[in-house]
Design an enzyme around this catalytic site. Sequence first.
Site, PDB file in Angstrom:
ATOM      1  N   CYS A  96      -7.671   0.037   4.958  1.00 18.60           N
ATOM      2  CA  CYS A  96      -6.418   0.789   4.776  1.00 18.60           C
ATOM      3  C   CYS A  96      -6.703   2.290   4.618  1.00 18.60           C
ATOM      4  O   CYS A  96      -7.061   2.940   5.588  1.00 18.60           O
ATOM      5  CB  CYS A  96      -5.604   0.223   3.613  1.00 18.60           C
ATOM      6  N   HIS A 183      -5.172  -5.524   4.816  1.00 13.31           N
ATOM      7  CA  HIS A 183      -5.888  -5.826   3.577  1.00 13.31           C
ATOM      8  C   HIS A 183      -6.375  -7.276   3.496  1.00 13.31           C
ATOM      9  O   HIS A 183      -5.628  -8.160   3.081  1.00 13.31           O
ATOM     10  CB  HIS A 183      -4.963  -5.571   2.381  1.00 13.31           C
ATOM     11  N   GLU A 185      -8.281  -8.262   1.264  1.00 11.34           N
ATOM     12  CA  GLU A 185      -8.471  -8.502  -0.183  1.00 11.34           C
ATOM     13  C   GLU A 185      -7.166  -8.786  -0.920  1.00 11.34           C
ATOM     14  O   GLU A 185      -7.194  -9.233  -2.079  1.00 11.34           O
ATOM     15  CB  GLU A 185      -9.188  -7.312  -0.830  1.00 11.34           C
TER      16      GLU A 185
END
Length: 240
Positions: A96, A183, A185
């Site tokens: 990002c 993302h 994560e």
Amino acid sequence: MKIGILNADAVKPEFAAEFGEYPDMFAKVLLAVDPGLDLVTYEVVQDEYPAHLDEVDAYIITGSKLSVYDEVPWVLRLKEFVVELHEAHKTLIGICFGHQMVAEALGGKTTAANAGWCVGVHRITPTADAASYGLPGEPINLRANHKDQVTQLPPGGKVLASTEVCPIASMGLGEHILTFQAHPEFSEGYARALLTMRREIFGEELYRAAIDSLETETDNLQVARHILDFISRNQQVRQN
């Protein structure tokens, strides 16, 4: 394998209590793939950096609420560090803000996206260059939350994947840099919390579409596995 996480933000306290800070989120998904990893965090917002580049095998730059074109000291210092890493051919992963930072620091361009906020789960389609970076040949789904985009590649950069609203959704540079706009994560819960926090900013139509998209299964672990494979291959090359 030792990985340095260049943490570029702090999670809101009420969210951190449930979901952890960004290094915690990366640790959860990466350690699920390889429990033997050694992860160390550098708080770059507080000007914390390694004593030398080879203190770790690779670096990951996290997301951030700031933009890479913001003229603040820690952002400018991080740009300098990205240049240092690139010149040393150090393995670097950008996520990002990190994806945008790599592009901006190395001669590309990041701007506010014409499409506005890109949120929710998005289908990411690989290009012909994806295979050379070890990425899957089929589309993947990841959670996104950004209003900036890379709009110009740095010299030598390759587009590895795109979405309908984000033409440069993944980027490769040389044999040592791999970045993603979305993302791997983010958990479903954290993505939902961010959407709810910005509901008025998004407007009801975009908010509802993004919330509904969270029902789509994502490929977080698959992308984490590819990231670790990429780091491992580069580590072997450096050792030979």
